[in-house]
Design a protein around this motif. Sequence first.
Motif, PDB file in Angstrom:
ATOM      1  N   GLU A  23       0.808  -1.219   0.000  1.00  0.00           N
ATOM      2  CA  GLU A  23       0.000   0.000   0.000  1.00  0.00           C
ATOM      3  C   GLU A  23       0.839   1.266   0.000  1.00  0.00           C
ATOM      4  O   GLU A  23       0.314   2.361  -0.186  1.00  0.00           O
ATOM      5  N   LYS A  25       2.757   2.115  -2.196  1.00  0.00           N
ATOM      6  CA  LYS A  25       3.089   2.471  -3.577  1.00  0.00           C
ATOM      7  C   LYS A  25       2.668   3.894  -3.915  1.00  0.00           C
ATOM      8  O   LYS A  25       3.329   4.559  -4.716  1.00  0.00           O
ATOM      9  N   TYR A  26       1.587   4.384  -3.299  1.00  0.00           N
ATOM     10  CA  TYR A  26       1.146   5.762  -3.587  1.00  0.00           C
ATOM     11  C   TYR A  26       2.143   6.771  -3.038  1.00  0.00           C
ATOM     12  O   TYR A  26       2.482   7.757  -3.706  1.00  0.00           O
ATOM     13  N   PHE A  29       5.304   6.547  -5.149  1.00  0.00           N
ATOM     14  CA  PHE A  29       5.084   7.168  -6.458  1.00  0.00           C
ATOM     15  C   PHE A  29       5.274   8.678  -6.385  1.00  0.00           C
ATOM     16  O   PHE A  29       5.962   9.272  -7.226  1.00  0.00           O
ATOM     17  N   VAL A  30       4.691   9.307  -5.376  1.00  0.00           N
ATOM     18  CA  VAL A  30       4.796  10.759  -5.214  1.00  0.00           C
ATOM     19  C   VAL A  30       6.247  11.169  -4.962  1.00  0.00           C
ATOM     20  O   VAL A  30       6.751  12.136  -5.549  1.00  0.00           O
ATOM     21  N   PHE A  87       2.001   0.942 -10.411  1.00  0.00           N
ATOM     22  CA  PHE A  87       0.590   0.563 -10.429  1.00  0.00           C
ATOM     23  C   PHE A  87       0.307  -0.595 -11.385  1.00  0.00           C
ATOM     24  O   PHE A  87      -0.834  -0.845 -11.747  1.00  0.00           O
TER      25      PHE A  87
END
Length: 309
Positions: A23, A25-26, A29-30, A87
Motif C-alpha cells: 500500500e 506504492k502511492y 510514487f509521489v 501501479f
Amino acid sequence: MEKMENSSEIVSFVLAAFGNVGELKYLYFVIILFWYISICVANTVLIVVIHVDRRLHEPMYILLCNLCVNEINASTSLYPLLLSQMFSDSHEVAVPWCFLQMCCLYTSASVELCSLAAMAYDRYISICHPLRYNVIMNTERVFLMILLVWVYSFLSFIFSFSFIFSLKFCGNVIHNTYCDHQLIIRLSCSVSIQSFISDISFATVSVFIPFSFILVSYMKILTVCLKTSKENKQKAVTTCTPQIISVSNLFVGCIFYFIDFRFVVSQVPDEVHIILPMYVLIFQPMLTPFMYGFNLPKISSSRTSIMQL
C-alpha cells in the motif's frame, strides 16, 4: 515462474522487487515523481544559466553542460519505468525494453566517469599550463571530446555486454526494480566465463581507465598547487572541489553496488537491497547541479543575475 521448459517463451521479464511495495506504492510514487522532476529541473536550470550567460561559454562550463545532460539521461533511463511499474499488476517489462534500459544505464555510467575525466583534464591544462589553455582547449576540441566521450561509452557497453542479447533464458524473474545485467545473466540457461570477462572488460574500460586519468590529472594539479601562491591554491580548490566530490560519490556508489550483489547480506531489509545499487542514480544526478551551481562563483553570480531579471 522462475524456470521454463522452453526458453523461447521468454518475451518479458518480471521485476519482482515491486511485489514488496504494498500500500506504500502511492507514497513511493509521489516521492519518486517529485525527485525525478527535481533532477530534471535542477540540471536544466544549470544548462540554461550557462547557455544564457556568454561569460560561461568556456570549455569547463560546456563540459559541465554535457554532464548535466547525462544526469537527465540517466534519470530518464530509470525513473519513468519505476513510476510506470508502481501501479502495474504484473510488473512485466518486454525483453527489448529491458535491454534498452540496461544499455542507457550503463552507457550513462560510462559517460559520467569519462565526462569527469575530461573535466579533470580541462582543470589540469588550466592550472598547470595556463598560457597554452586557449590553444589546447578550444571550442572545437571540447565538442570533439564530448562526442568521443559518448561514442567511447556506447562502444564500451556494446563490446562488454552485446553477448547478453543472444542469450537463451530459462527464467524471467528479476529480483530488482530495474533491468540489471548481472541479474539478467543469472536467468540464462547457461552462464559461461564470458559473463565474468564482460564485467572485467566494462570495469576496465569504463571505470578504471577514466578513474586513473582523473587521479593522474589531480595528482599533477596538486603538485603544481604546492609550489604556487595561496591565492592560486584557493582558486584551484574552488574549481576542483565539485569534481572531487562527484568522483568520491561515484566511488561510494560503486562500493554499495559491489557489496549488494557480490555479498548477499541477508540480515538487511529488502528495501536496502533495492536502494543500495541505485545509490548513484538517486543522488548523483542531484548532486551535480547543486555542487557546481553553488560552489563555482561564476555560475552563482550568473544565476543570481538571471533571477533578478
